[in-house]
Enzyme design. Structure first.
Site, PDB file in Angstrom:
ATOM      1  N   GLY A  85       0.789  -1.326  -0.067  1.00 11.14           N
ATOM      2  CA  GLY A  85      -0.111  -0.021  -0.084  1.00 11.14           C
ATOM      3  C   GLY A  85       0.838   1.170  -0.013  1.00 11.14           C
ATOM      4  O   GLY A  85       2.106   1.179  -0.037  1.00 11.14           O
ATOM      5  N   ASP A 132      -5.174 -12.507   3.428  1.00 15.49           N
ATOM      6  CA  ASP A 132      -5.891 -11.743   4.222  1.00 15.49           C
ATOM      7  C   ASP A 132      -6.006 -11.900   5.877  1.00 15.49           C
ATOM      8  O   ASP A 132      -6.075 -13.043   6.326  1.00 15.49           O
ATOM      9  CB  ASP A 132      -7.460 -12.025   3.645  1.00 15.49           C
ATOM     10  CG  ASP A 132      -8.440 -11.028   4.409  1.00 15.49           C
ATOM     11  OD1 ASP A 132      -9.544 -11.307   3.884  1.00 15.49           O
ATOM     12  OD2 ASP A 132      -8.239 -10.388   5.406  1.00 15.49           O
ATOM     13  N   PHE A 160      -0.281  -1.702   9.183  1.00 10.01           N
ATOM     14  CA  PHE A 160      -0.915  -0.725   8.437  1.00 10.01           C
ATOM     15  C   PHE A 160      -2.094  -1.163   7.631  1.00 10.01           C
ATOM     16  O   PHE A 160      -3.101  -0.331   7.528  1.00 10.01           O
ATOM     17  CB  PHE A 160      -0.091  -0.060   6.895  1.00 10.01           C
ATOM     18  CG  PHE A 160       1.139   0.387   7.312  1.00 10.01           C
ATOM     19  CD1 PHE A 160       2.579  -0.093   7.203  1.00 10.01           C
ATOM     20  CD2 PHE A 160       1.156   1.778   7.866  1.00 10.01           C
ATOM     21  CE1 PHE A 160       3.517   0.695   7.420  1.00 10.01           C
ATOM     22  CE2 PHE A 160       2.350   2.465   7.904  1.00 10.01           C
ATOM     23  CZ  PHE A 160       3.463   1.888   7.802  1.00 10.01           C
ATOM     24  N   SER A 196      -4.440   7.141  13.602  1.00  7.89           N
ATOM     25  CA  SER A 196      -4.981   8.397  12.706  1.00  7.89           C
ATOM     26  C   SER A 196      -5.491   9.486  13.637  1.00  7.89           C
ATOM     27  O   SER A 196      -6.254   9.270  14.697  1.00  7.89           O
ATOM     28  CB  SER A 196      -6.161   8.004  11.746  1.00  7.89           C
ATOM     29  OG  SER A 196      -6.789   8.980  11.101  1.00  7.89           O
ATOM     30  N   TYR A 202     -14.846   4.791  10.356  1.00 11.89           N
ATOM     31  CA  TYR A 202     -13.373   4.588  10.182  1.00 11.89           C
ATOM     32  C   TYR A 202     -12.574   5.189  11.171  1.00 11.89           C
ATOM     33  O   TYR A 202     -11.728   4.617  11.923  1.00 11.89           O
ATOM     34  CB  TYR A 202     -12.952   5.398   9.011  1.00 11.89           C
ATOM     35  CG  TYR A 202     -11.443   5.503   8.881  1.00 11.89           C
ATOM     36  CD1 TYR A 202     -10.857   6.854   9.390  1.00 11.89           C
ATOM     37  CD2 TYR A 202     -10.434   4.510   8.429  1.00 11.89           C
ATOM     38  CE1 TYR A 202      -9.365   6.927   9.394  1.00 11.89           C
ATOM     39  CE2 TYR A 202      -9.046   4.640   8.388  1.00 11.89           C
ATOM     40  CZ  TYR A 202      -8.689   5.782   9.117  1.00 11.89           C
ATOM     41  OH  TYR A 202      -7.141   6.026   9.272  1.00 11.89           O
ATOM     42  N   LYS A 216     -10.072   3.187  14.652  1.00 10.35           N
ATOM     43  CA  LYS A 216      -9.026   3.637  14.817  1.00 10.35           C
ATOM     44  C   LYS A 216      -9.024   3.807  16.513  1.00 10.35           C
ATOM     45  O   LYS A 216      -8.011   3.466  17.327  1.00 10.35           O
ATOM     46  CB  LYS A 216      -8.424   4.805  14.294  1.00 10.35           C
ATOM     47  CG  LYS A 216      -7.858   4.591  12.680  1.00 10.35           C
ATOM     48  CD  LYS A 216      -7.042   3.503  12.566  1.00 10.35           C
ATOM     49  CE  LYS A 216      -6.641   3.152  11.258  1.00 10.35           C
ATOM     50  NZ  LYS A 216      -5.525   2.192  10.961  1.00 10.35           N
ATOM     51  N   ARG A 244      -6.657  20.773   7.328  1.00  9.89           N
ATOM     52  CA  ARG A 244      -5.903  19.536   7.441  1.00  9.89           C
ATOM     53  C   ARG A 244      -4.674  19.822   7.739  1.00  9.89           C
ATOM     54  O   ARG A 244      -3.958  20.615   7.179  1.00  9.89           O
ATOM     55  CB  ARG A 244      -6.017  18.626   6.499  1.00  9.89           C
ATOM     56  CG  ARG A 244      -7.690  18.158   6.505  1.00  9.89           C
ATOM     57  CD  ARG A 244      -7.917  17.035   7.524  1.00  9.89           C
ATOM     58  NE  ARG A 244      -9.261  16.629   7.126  1.00  9.89           N
ATOM     59  CZ  ARG A 244     -10.653  16.985   7.623  1.00  9.89           C
ATOM     60  NH1 ARG A 244     -10.528  18.471   8.214  1.00  9.89           N
ATOM     61  NH2 ARG A 244     -11.609  16.519   7.299  1.00  9.89           N
ATOM     62  N   ASP A 264     -16.940  14.308   7.375  1.00 11.31           N
ATOM     63  CA  ASP A 264     -15.571  15.212   7.609  1.00 11.31           C
ATOM     64  C   ASP A 264     -15.546  16.002   8.855  1.00 11.31           C
ATOM     65  O   ASP A 264     -16.786  16.496   9.261  1.00 11.31           O
ATOM     66  CB  ASP A 264     -15.780  16.262   6.426  1.00 11.31           C
ATOM     67  CG  ASP A 264     -15.056  15.659   5.043  1.00 11.31           C
ATOM     68  OD1 ASP A 264     -15.297  16.257   4.178  1.00 11.31           O
ATOM     69  OD2 ASP A 264     -14.074  14.851   5.338  1.00 11.31           O
TER      70      ASP A 264
HETATM   71  C1  WQD Z   1      -9.090  15.892   3.323  1.00  9.07           C
HETATM   72  C2  WQD Z   1      -9.903  17.307   2.750  1.00  9.07           C
HETATM   73  C3  WQD Z   1     -12.142  16.630   2.487  1.00  9.07           C
HETATM   74  C4  WQD Z   1     -11.474  14.777  -1.701  1.00  9.07           C
HETATM   75  C5  WQD Z   1      -7.591  10.964   5.658  1.00  9.07           C
HETATM   76  C6  WQD Z   1      -7.564   9.468   5.428  1.00  9.07           C
HETATM   77  C7  WQD Z   1      -7.597   8.937   6.997  1.00  9.07           C
HETATM   78  C8  WQD Z   1      -6.632   9.252   7.664  1.00  9.07           C
HETATM   79  C9  WQD Z   1      -6.605  11.143   7.691  1.00  9.07           C
HETATM   80  C10 WQD Z   1      -4.562   8.049   7.841  1.00  9.07           C
HETATM   81  C11 WQD Z   1     -11.435  16.913   3.345  1.00  9.07           C
HETATM   82  C12 WQD Z   1     -11.679  17.186   1.187  1.00  9.07           C
HETATM   83  C13 WQD Z   1     -11.280  15.494  -0.582  1.00  9.07           C
HETATM   84  C14 WQD Z   1     -11.992  15.466  -2.819  1.00  9.07           C
HETATM   85  C15 WQD Z   1     -12.256  17.406  -1.196  1.00  9.07           C
HETATM   86  N1  WQD Z   1      -5.333   9.098   7.302  1.00  9.07           N
HETATM   87  N2  WQD Z   1     -11.862  16.690  -0.308  1.00  9.07           N
HETATM   88  N3  WQD Z   1     -12.545  16.814  -2.459  1.00  9.07           N
HETATM   89  O1  WQD Z   1     -10.856  12.756   5.223  1.00  9.07           O
HETATM   90  O2  WQD Z   1      -8.877  14.123   6.275  1.00  9.07           O
HETATM   91  O3  WQD Z   1      -8.660  11.560   6.086  1.00  9.07           O
HETATM   92  O4  WQD Z   1      -6.678  11.656   6.337  1.00  9.07           O
HETATM   93  O5  WQD Z   1      -4.859   7.383   8.419  1.00  9.07           O
HETATM   94  O6  WQD Z   1      -7.311   7.635   6.359  1.00  9.07           O
HETATM   95  O7  WQD Z   1      -8.873   9.288   4.679  1.00  9.07           O
HETATM   96  O8  WQD Z   1      -8.596  12.932   3.934  1.00  9.07           O
HETATM   97  O9  WQD Z   1      -7.942  13.506   1.863  1.00  9.07           O
HETATM   98  O10 WQD Z   1     -10.190  12.449   2.140  1.00  9.07           O
HETATM   99  O11 WQD Z   1      -9.829  14.819   2.587  1.00  9.07           O
HETATM  100  O12 WQD Z   1     -12.733  18.517  -1.001  1.00  9.07           O
HETATM  101  O13 WQD Z   1     -12.285  15.129  -3.666  1.00  9.07           O
HETATM  102  O14 WQD Z   1     -10.274  17.114   1.539  1.00  9.07           O
HETATM  103  O15 WQD Z   1     -13.650  17.089   2.405  1.00  9.07           O
HETATM  104  O16 WQD Z   1     -11.994  18.188   4.104  1.00  9.07           O
HETATM  105  P1  WQD Z   1      -9.259  13.181   5.446  1.00  9.07           P
HETATM  106  P2  WQD Z   1      -9.283  13.213   2.624  1.00  9.07           P
END
Ligand code: WQD
Length: 351
Positions: free
Chosen positions: A11, A59, A82, A126, A151, A155, A232, A299
């Site tokens: 991955g 798996d 992971f 996470s 999700y 975690k 973020r 979100d």
């Molecule tokens: C980030 C921002 C979306 C896609 C991820 C992983 C999770 C964890 C934490 C490791 C949000 C916005 C996204 C798009 C958008 N990582 N967005 N358009 O949700 O913070 O979580 O990081 O463990 O596993 O999923 O990350 O990249 O999905 O979103 O506007 O097409 O980008 O709404 O605000 P997220 P993300």
């Protein structure tokens, strides 16, 4: 040479961590059923390091198959776990799939840790464990709030399972809470390879920029943030990978002062979705076709790390900039465009 098992090794973060471990003198094996990854990623790992890497296509939800790996490798010193599903939006739609996959795999692994007396365990956690925090900057002591998605609950529960297991066993445990891993190895030989439509921001950006997607949506610009889009803490995947090597070294040198320690892995800088898009446009020279859409369920509004503990205790120094994250992500997408055949053929070999 200490042997480390990396689950999810084919991955995104797993493959980058294999590279860092090998470059720091560890022997590694990968365990990955390739349900969300492409085995060809190991070819990139081997090209970068010059070392072959064995992947057990297993798996982890199948206990017998998982147990058999440990029988074949009784000399495992540490595990970096992971392998899990990780898309916030998808977990809202399919909660049972997330609870079953992410928790059964962890429990099976820990049963083997107990049986084979594996001394070190590093868990891929996470920032989603913090839920929607009262204050955007979080430390490891920030009390977790209700997770914003299934999700996030997997975690939180994973950390609780590990905390209780550690008390009942002598395994030395580290929980690494990633913020938002993005970017790719500078060689562009490994990177993020979403299966199907990308769920995460940066692959959505790069696939839109290269024309794989006609446009991308910004999920909401009506949040209480400086430009209305979510905040973020984007962190380069190579900095995340190196933190895992430092965590193993920390355990190897018995520096952990409790059996189960938590570390935030983020840069400490909050970046909005729109700022990330503009950084990409600046670095790539590509005008991105995006439009503002509705908020995405699950979100959180804003979160970024206080990373003092990882810096002081692990000696971690995340130095890569947002521009470098976007540049390496873009160069990986461009490389994929030429080498797509390699990844496609590898996937078809599997079916
Ligand atoms: C980030 C921002 C979306 C896609 C991820 C992983 C999770 C964890 C934490 C490791 C949000 C916005 C996204 C798009 C958008 N990582 N967005 N358009 O949700 O913070 O979580 O990081 O463990 O596993 O999923 O990350 O990249 O999905 O979103 O506007 O097409 O980008 O709404 O605000 P997220 P993300």
């Amino acid at each position: 040479m200490k042997k480390i098992m990396v689950t999810g090794g084919t991955g995104y973060i797993g493959s980058h961590t294999l590279v860092d471990l090998i470059e720091n003198g560890y022997d590694v094996i990968s365990v990955d059923n390739n349900s969300r990854s492409n085995p060809a990623m190991l070819r990139g790992v081997e090209k970068i390091t010059g070392k072959p890497v064995k992947n057990y296509k297993v798996d982890l939800c199948n206990f017998d198959d998982t147990f058999a790996i440990f029988q074949e490798n009784p000399d495992i010193s540490g595990i970096i776990h992971f392998a899990a599903y990780k898309a916030v939006g998808e977990s809202v739609e399919k909660p049972l799939m997330y609870f079953e996959n992410n928790l059964v795999s962890l429990i099976n692994l820990l049963k083997c840790v107990q049986e084979f007396n594996v001394p070190w365990f590093v868990f891929s956690s996470s920032c989603t464990v913090y839920g929607n925090p009262d204050h955007s900057m979080v430390t490891e002591e920030t009390p977790p709030k209700p997770a914003a998605s299934p999700y996030g609950y997997t975690k939180q529960m994973g950390e609780q399972i590990l905390g209780e297991f550690q008390k009942a066993s002598n395994v030395q445990t580290i929980l690494l809470r990633y913020f938002n891993p993005v970017g790719a190895h500078p060689s562009a030989l490994i990177g993020e390879l979403p299966i199907g439509k990308p769920q995460n921001l940066v692959p959505a950006i790069t696939q839109t920029a290269i024309g794989k997607l006609p446009k991308m949506m910004v999920f909401g610009d009506d949040y209480p943030t400086r430009d209305g889009s979510c905040v973020r803490d984007y962190i380069h995947v190579c900095d995340i990978a190196h933190a895992h090597t430092l965590a193993i070294q920390y355990l190897e040198e018995c520096r952990n002062n409790s059996g189960c320690e938590v570390f935030n892995l983020g840069t400490g800088n909050g970046v909005t979705v729109l700022e990330a898009i503009h950084a990409f446009e600046k670095v790539s020279g590509v005008k991105l076709n995006y439009e503002i859409g509705p908020r995405r369920p699950g979100d959180i509004v804003a979160i970024y790390a206080n990373n003092d503990k990882a810096k002081s205790r692990l000696g971690w120094d995340p130095a890569r900039s947002l521009d470098e994250m976007m540049d390496t992500a873009w160069r990986w997408e461009l490389k994929l465009k030429n080498d797509e055949q390699m990844f496609t053929s590898a996937k078809s070999e599997l079916n």
